[in-house]
Design an enzyme around this catalytic site. Structure first.
Site, PDB file in Angstrom:
ATOM      1  N   GLY A  69       0.792  -1.321   0.314  1.00  0.00           N
ATOM      2  CA  GLY A  69      -0.355  -0.157  -0.103  1.00  0.00           C
ATOM      3  C   GLY A  69       0.866   1.341  -0.160  1.00  0.00           C
ATOM      4  O   GLY A  69       2.057   1.472   1.008  1.00  0.00           O
ATOM      5  N   ARG A 128      14.040   9.695  -1.810  1.00  0.00           N
ATOM      6  CA  ARG A 128      14.704  10.819  -2.747  1.00  0.00           C
ATOM      7  C   ARG A 128      15.635  10.871  -1.173  1.00  0.00           C
ATOM      8  O   ARG A 128      17.283  11.168  -1.310  1.00  0.00           O
ATOM      9  CB  ARG A 128      13.837  12.534  -1.698  1.00  0.00           C
ATOM     10  CG  ARG A 128      14.478  13.728  -2.092  1.00  0.00           C
ATOM     11  CD  ARG A 128      13.762  14.816  -1.913  1.00  0.00           C
ATOM     12  NE  ARG A 128      14.473  16.075  -1.777  1.00  0.00           N
ATOM     13  CZ  ARG A 128      14.982  16.067  -0.359  1.00  0.00           C
ATOM     14  NH1 ARG A 128      15.231  16.525   0.745  1.00  0.00           N
ATOM     15  NH2 ARG A 128      15.506  17.799  -0.827  1.00  0.00           N
ATOM     16  N   ARG A 174       1.068  -4.625  -5.623  1.00  0.00           N
ATOM     17  CA  ARG A 174       0.655  -6.373  -4.732  1.00  0.00           C
ATOM     18  C   ARG A 174       1.377  -6.956  -5.628  1.00  0.00           C
ATOM     19  O   ARG A 174       1.183  -7.588  -6.746  1.00  0.00           O
ATOM     20  CB  ARG A 174      -0.036  -6.286  -3.964  1.00  0.00           C
ATOM     21  CG  ARG A 174      -0.355  -6.043  -3.573  1.00  0.00           C
ATOM     22  CD  ARG A 174      -1.247  -5.741  -2.190  1.00  0.00           C
ATOM     23  NE  ARG A 174      -1.477  -5.102  -0.939  1.00  0.00           N
ATOM     24  CZ  ARG A 174      -1.794  -4.187  -0.630  1.00  0.00           C
ATOM     25  NH1 ARG A 174      -2.263  -3.368  -1.326  1.00  0.00           N
ATOM     26  NH2 ARG A 174      -1.769  -3.115  -0.002  1.00  0.00           N
ATOM     27  N   ASP A 233       4.374  -4.870   6.269  1.00  0.00           N
ATOM     28  CA  ASP A 233       4.384  -6.128   6.264  1.00  0.00           C
ATOM     29  C   ASP A 233       4.978  -7.697   5.595  1.00  0.00           C
ATOM     30  O   ASP A 233       6.100  -7.760   5.705  1.00  0.00           O
ATOM     31  CB  ASP A 233       3.677  -6.548   8.112  1.00  0.00           C
ATOM     32  CG  ASP A 233       3.787  -8.057   8.078  1.00  0.00           C
ATOM     33  OD1 ASP A 233       4.406  -8.042   9.432  1.00  0.00           O
ATOM     34  OD2 ASP A 233       3.375  -9.194   8.231  1.00  0.00           O
ATOM     35  N   THR A 252       3.745   2.591   5.298  1.00  0.00           N
ATOM     36  CA  THR A 252       2.383   2.557   5.801  1.00  0.00           C
ATOM     37  C   THR A 252       1.501   3.741   6.339  1.00  0.00           C
ATOM     38  O   THR A 252       2.274   4.032   7.613  1.00  0.00           O
ATOM     39  CB  THR A 252       2.184   0.799   6.181  1.00  0.00           C
ATOM     40  OG1 THR A 252       1.148   0.966   6.306  1.00  0.00           O
ATOM     41  CG2 THR A 252       2.940   0.592   6.984  1.00  0.00           C
ATOM     42  N   ASP A 255      -1.014   2.832   8.468  1.00  0.00           N
ATOM     43  CA  ASP A 255      -1.814   2.025   9.212  1.00  0.00           C
ATOM     44  C   ASP A 255      -0.703   1.801  10.652  1.00  0.00           C
ATOM     45  O   ASP A 255      -1.404   1.958  11.913  1.00  0.00           O
ATOM     46  CB  ASP A 255      -2.051   0.953   8.459  1.00  0.00           C
ATOM     47  CG  ASP A 255      -2.822   0.912   7.410  1.00  0.00           C
ATOM     48  OD1 ASP A 255      -3.623   1.173   7.476  1.00  0.00           O
ATOM     49  OD2 ASP A 255      -2.178  -0.660   7.012  1.00  0.00           O
ATOM     50  N   ASP A 258       1.195  -0.051  11.663  1.00  0.00           N
ATOM     51  CA  ASP A 258       0.985  -2.085  12.945  1.00  0.00           C
ATOM     52  C   ASP A 258       2.108  -2.736  12.205  1.00  0.00           C
ATOM     53  O   ASP A 258       2.265  -3.372  12.143  1.00  0.00           O
ATOM     54  CB  ASP A 258      -0.365  -2.415  11.519  1.00  0.00           C
ATOM     55  CG  ASP A 258      -0.072  -2.171   9.354  1.00  0.00           C
ATOM     56  OD1 ASP A 258       0.902  -2.001   9.149  1.00  0.00           O
ATOM     57  OD2 ASP A 258      -0.565  -3.505   9.424  1.00  0.00           O
ATOM     58  N   ARG A 316      -6.284  -2.009   9.082  1.00  0.00           N
ATOM     59  CA  ARG A 316      -6.509  -3.463   9.529  1.00  0.00           C
ATOM     60  C   ARG A 316      -5.964  -3.765  10.296  1.00  0.00           C
ATOM     61  O   ARG A 316      -7.632  -3.481  11.534  1.00  0.00           O
ATOM     62  CB  ARG A 316      -5.057  -3.425   8.579  1.00  0.00           C
ATOM     63  CG  ARG A 316      -4.554  -3.572   7.244  1.00  0.00           C
ATOM     64  CD  ARG A 316      -3.647  -4.046   6.455  1.00  0.00           C
ATOM     65  NE  ARG A 316      -2.240  -4.313   6.453  1.00  0.00           N
ATOM     66  CZ  ARG A 316      -1.372  -4.216   5.262  1.00  0.00           C
ATOM     67  NH1 ARG A 316      -2.268  -4.862   4.349  1.00  0.00           N
ATOM     68  NH2 ARG A 316      -0.235  -4.206   5.332  1.00  0.00           N
ATOM     69  N   GLU A 373     -16.910  10.949  20.975  1.00  0.00           N
ATOM     70  CA  GLU A 373     -18.184   9.896  21.407  1.00  0.00           C
ATOM     71  C   GLU A 373     -17.323   8.803  22.047  1.00  0.00           C
ATOM     72  O   GLU A 373     -16.695   8.002  22.993  1.00  0.00           O
ATOM     73  CB  GLU A 373     -19.292  10.461  21.834  1.00  0.00           C
ATOM     74  CG  GLU A 373     -19.539  11.555  22.171  1.00  0.00           C
ATOM     75  CD  GLU A 373     -19.192  12.370  21.192  1.00  0.00           C
ATOM     76  OE1 GLU A 373     -18.923  12.652  20.182  1.00  0.00           O
ATOM     77  OE2 GLU A 373     -19.041  13.731  21.322  1.00  0.00           O
TER      78      GLU A 373
HETATM   79  P1  ADP Z   1       2.825  -4.609   2.596  1.00  0.00           P
HETATM   80  O1  ADP Z   1       4.121  -4.630   2.596  1.00  0.00           O
HETATM   81  O2  ADP Z   1       1.986  -3.140   2.492  1.00  0.00           O
HETATM   82  O3  ADP Z   1       2.011  -4.798   3.744  1.00  0.00           O
HETATM   83  P2  ADP Z   1       1.502  -6.410   0.963  1.00  0.00           P
HETATM   84  O4  ADP Z   1       1.142  -7.243   1.922  1.00  0.00           O
HETATM   85  O5  ADP Z   1       0.629  -6.423  -0.141  1.00  0.00           O
HETATM   86  O6  ADP Z   1       1.202  -5.147   1.597  1.00  0.00           O
HETATM   87  O7  ADP Z   1       3.019  -7.334   0.532  1.00  0.00           O
HETATM   88  C1  ADP Z   1       3.336  -6.791  -0.718  1.00  0.00           C
HETATM   89  C2  ADP Z   1       4.338  -7.343  -1.648  1.00  0.00           C
HETATM   90  O8  ADP Z   1       5.475  -7.913  -0.360  1.00  0.00           O
HETATM   91  C3  ADP Z   1       3.552  -8.376  -2.043  1.00  0.00           C
HETATM   92  O9  ADP Z   1       2.439  -8.363  -3.437  1.00  0.00           O
HETATM   93  C4  ADP Z   1       4.081  -9.793  -1.900  1.00  0.00           C
HETATM   94  O10 ADP Z   1       4.731  -9.216  -3.455  1.00  0.00           O
HETATM   95  C5  ADP Z   1       5.618  -9.539  -1.585  1.00  0.00           C
HETATM   96  N1  ADP Z   1       5.252 -10.024  -0.163  1.00  0.00           N
HETATM   97  C6  ADP Z   1       3.909 -10.489   0.791  1.00  0.00           C
HETATM   98  N2  ADP Z   1       4.327 -11.319   1.448  1.00  0.00           N
HETATM   99  C7  ADP Z   1       5.310 -12.613   1.486  1.00  0.00           C
HETATM  100  C8  ADP Z   1       5.885 -13.179   2.204  1.00  0.00           C
HETATM  101  N3  ADP Z   1       5.109 -13.805   2.472  1.00  0.00           N
HETATM  102  N4  ADP Z   1       6.751 -12.859   1.380  1.00  0.00           N
HETATM  103  C9  ADP Z   1       7.747 -13.247  -0.174  1.00  0.00           C
HETATM  104  N5  ADP Z   1       7.122 -11.913  -0.473  1.00  0.00           N
HETATM  105  C10 ADP Z   1       6.180 -11.561   0.389  1.00  0.00           C
END
Ligand code: ADP
Length: 316
Positions: free
Chosen positions: A10, A20, A71, A102, A124, A126, A128, A170, A186
């Protein structure tokens, strides 16, 4: 050293500031920094471009990411990642700064095992990610949400309404928590602070009888259907209620000063770590200091409950 930089998952305001900082700190330290386009897809397609001081001029104020993001489900496949690492090595790129969440860190952890020196920056909205007090983009998104809460309050007061506002996050309620406190909500309903709906309805009924002219409920996504909640509030509390789902607006906008500072510091720190031969780590900010932790200690880890919940009324 040849260093790649990419944004993945995201998008978040401040990603450009981080790009940069990586490019300029890299160049200042004698490295060549390559922009990799559209996240991990750019690794598979060898979509690399050498960047210099001038290529990143003027991007500081821009929301989103000039490198693009994506993604890439195929990246879960080991063979695909082997090919990605090969493509980097063919170009002589031995290190990679990834900016994402993550999932992005999980990909970087695997690439590190394949001989690419990866450093992760938390990008991100979030907030998170374990191992950091704040992620790049969070503060800007809070500003956007607070603006929405303030505006909803204006119209809620005029119509004596209860506004339900669903925000992103999330599994992390920080966006709702910060914006709820800043906007004087509230009720703040998050994964860490689930609300007993019947008790909330009773309190809203009481507020209405006491003559309150408005009420705001800020809700993290996926907790409860906001429209159904608004209907129930309208049916049972005496307030007429409407739900607003803020959606992707929260991801956009020019990064606020806090995010610009954070992203600048993190981008510089990533280069500092690589200079010291440190990789396989995620960068964070803890008590206003830059830190790094192995990916293993960050991915899939829970964050401690935010101390700001002490300010929030319990309705559970
Ligand atoms: P974010 O990084 O925001 O959490 P995603 O969960 O969509 O977003 O992960 C981004 C990209 O990272 C995924 O589209 C995939 O290419 C890669 N990715 C996610 N999980 C794994 C994993 N367990 N092993 C390898 N690559 C991963």
């Amino acid at each position: 050293m040849k260093i790649g930089v990419l944004t993945s998952g995201g998008d978040a305001p401040g990603m450009n500031v981080a790009i940069r900082a990586v490019v300029r700190a890299g160049a200042n330290n004698g490295h060549k920094v390559y922009g990799i386009y559209d996240g991990y897809r750019g690794l598979l397609e060898s979509n690399f471009k050498l960047l210099n001081h001038h290529s990143v001029s003027g991007i500081l104020t821009l929301g989103g990411t000039v490198l693009g993001t994506s993604r890439v489900p195929e990246f879960l496949d080991h063979e695909v990642r082997v090919q990605a690492a090969e493509n980097l090595k063919k170009k002589g790129i031995e290190a990679l700064v990834v900016i994402g969440g993550d999932g992005t860190y999980r990909g970087a952890m695997e690439l590190t095992k394949l001989g690419i020196k990866c450093v992760g920056l938390p990008g991100t909205i979030d907030n998170d990610i374990a191992g950091t007090d704040f992620t790049i983009g969070f503060h800007t998104a809070v500003e956007t949400i607070v603006d929405a809460v303030d505006k909803l309050r204006d119209t809620s007061t005029s119509h004596q309404r209860c506004s339900v506002l669903e925000v992103m996050g999330r599994k992390c309620g920080d966006l709702a928590l910060y914006a709820g406190i800043c906007g004087g909500a509230e009720f703040i309903w998050t994964p860490e602070n689930p609300i007993d709906k019947d008790k909330m309805l009773k309190q809203l009924t009481k507020y209405k009888k006491e003559g309150r002219r408005h009420a705001i409920v800020v809700l993290t996504e996926k907790q409860v259907d906001p429209h159904a909640l608004a209907e129930e509030i309208s049916a049972k509390s005496g307030f007429s209620s409407r739900a607003t789902v803020l959606g992707y607006i929260q991801r956009g906008g020019s990064p606020c000063p806090d995010d610009r500072i954070l992203a600048s510091r993190m981008g510089n720190y990533a280069i500092e770590l690589l200079n010291q031969g440190i990789y396989g780590v995620a960068v964070g900010v803890r008590d206003n200091r830059m830190i790094s932790m192995p990916f293993n200690n960050v991915v899939g880890q829970e964050r401690p409950k935010n101390q700001l919940y002490s300010l929030v009324k319990k309705v559970s």
